[in-house]
Scaffold this motif. Sequence first.
Motif, PDB file in Angstrom:
ATOM      1  N   THR A   1       0.839  -1.179   0.000  1.00  0.00           N
ATOM      2  CA  THR A   1       0.000   0.000   0.000  1.00  0.00           C
ATOM      3  C   THR A   1       0.883   1.241   0.000  1.00  0.00           C
TER       4      THR A   1
ATOM      5  N   HIS B   1      -6.631   1.943   0.100  1.00  0.00           N
ATOM      6  CA  HIS B   1      -6.749   0.944   1.164  1.00  0.00           C
ATOM      7  C   HIS B   1      -5.404   0.735   1.846  1.00  0.00           C
ATOM      8  N   THR B   2      -5.482   0.056   2.981  1.00  0.00           N
ATOM      9  CA  THR B   2      -4.278  -0.327   3.688  1.00  0.00           C
ATOM     10  C   THR B   2      -4.375  -1.806   4.051  1.00  0.00           C
ATOM     11  N   VAL B   3      -3.271  -2.509   3.960  1.00  0.00           N
ATOM     12  CA  VAL B   3      -3.201  -3.935   4.275  1.00  0.00           C
ATOM     13  C   VAL B   3      -2.756  -4.077   5.720  1.00  0.00           C
TER      14      VAL B   3
ATOM     15  N   TYR C   1       2.629  -7.168  -1.949  1.00  0.00           N
ATOM     16  CA  TYR C   1       1.549  -7.757  -1.176  1.00  0.00           C
ATOM     17  C   TYR C   1       2.010  -9.062  -0.540  1.00  0.00           C
TER      18      TYR C   1
ATOM     19  N   GLU D   1      -3.449  -5.647  -6.318  1.00  0.00           N
ATOM     20  CA  GLU D   1      -3.745  -4.204  -6.256  1.00  0.00           C
ATOM     21  C   GLU D   1      -4.999  -3.881  -7.053  1.00  0.00           C
TER      22      GLU D   1
ATOM     23  N   LEU E   1      -8.132  -5.111  -5.268  1.00  0.00           N
ATOM     24  CA  LEU E   1      -8.465  -4.301  -4.099  1.00  0.00           C
ATOM     25  C   LEU E   1      -9.003  -2.927  -4.508  1.00  0.00           C
TER      26      LEU E   1
ATOM     27  N   HIS F   1     -11.152  -9.302   2.647  1.00  0.00           N
ATOM     28  CA  HIS F   1     -10.252 -10.374   3.097  1.00  0.00           C
ATOM     29  C   HIS F   1      -9.640 -11.037   1.884  1.00  0.00           C
TER      30      HIS F   1
ATOM     31  N   PHE G   1      -4.717 -11.999   4.761  1.00  0.00           N
ATOM     32  CA  PHE G   1      -4.634 -10.639   5.297  1.00  0.00           C
ATOM     33  C   PHE G   1      -5.923  -9.911   4.979  1.00  0.00           C
ATOM     34  N   GLU G   2      -6.099  -8.761   5.632  1.00  0.00           N
ATOM     35  CA  GLU G   2      -7.251  -7.937   5.336  1.00  0.00           C
ATOM     36  C   GLU G   2      -6.804  -6.593   4.811  1.00  0.00           C
ATOM     37  N   ALA G   3      -7.701  -5.979   4.080  1.00  0.00           N
ATOM     38  CA  ALA G   3      -7.471  -4.615   3.594  1.00  0.00           C
ATOM     39  C   ALA G   3      -8.667  -3.784   4.044  1.00  0.00           C
TER      40      ALA G   3
END
Length: 170
Positions: free
Chosen positions: A2, A8-10, A100, A137, A140, A153, A164-166
Amino acid sequence: MTTSTTPHTVLPIAPAVLAALRVRDDAGRTALPREDPEGGAPLRCCLRRSRPGERIALVSYAPLRRWAAERGVDPGAYDEQGPVFVHAADCGGPAAPSGYPFAHPGALRAVRRYDAAGHILGGRALTLAADPDGQIEAALVEAFTDPEVALVHVRAVEFGCFLFEARRRS
């Protein structure tokens, strides 16, 4: 991966949640740390693969349940728990991102979108190719163009486990 320009942020699993999971996981089991002889386990605490000899634990984690509880919503049947690897002790979290997490050509990923109530809005299956970071990317960015999406997710298709989540940047 990110950057300040991504919407967004991971995020890894939060430190307070990790501390709890290392004692008792979301299935109510006691964590059983072990030495990882080969390395390669996807660690959700620091979003990298384990190295040979590191102490890790396989715990059951319910990411949507915890997110929903923070917001006072009930995800209902969408509440899932599954196995995740974490360091057996605090590791300090992720280093500076260089792409990522767990993105490599040939990996199968599910990108699931959730609304503010924790209900699935949709998703996308990805077979990562030559530019895995670019594919994630794009998925997302596409997800967060829908104003109803509150959380995404990313999961491994092969095992169904949470990677991971964003979250949308505020």
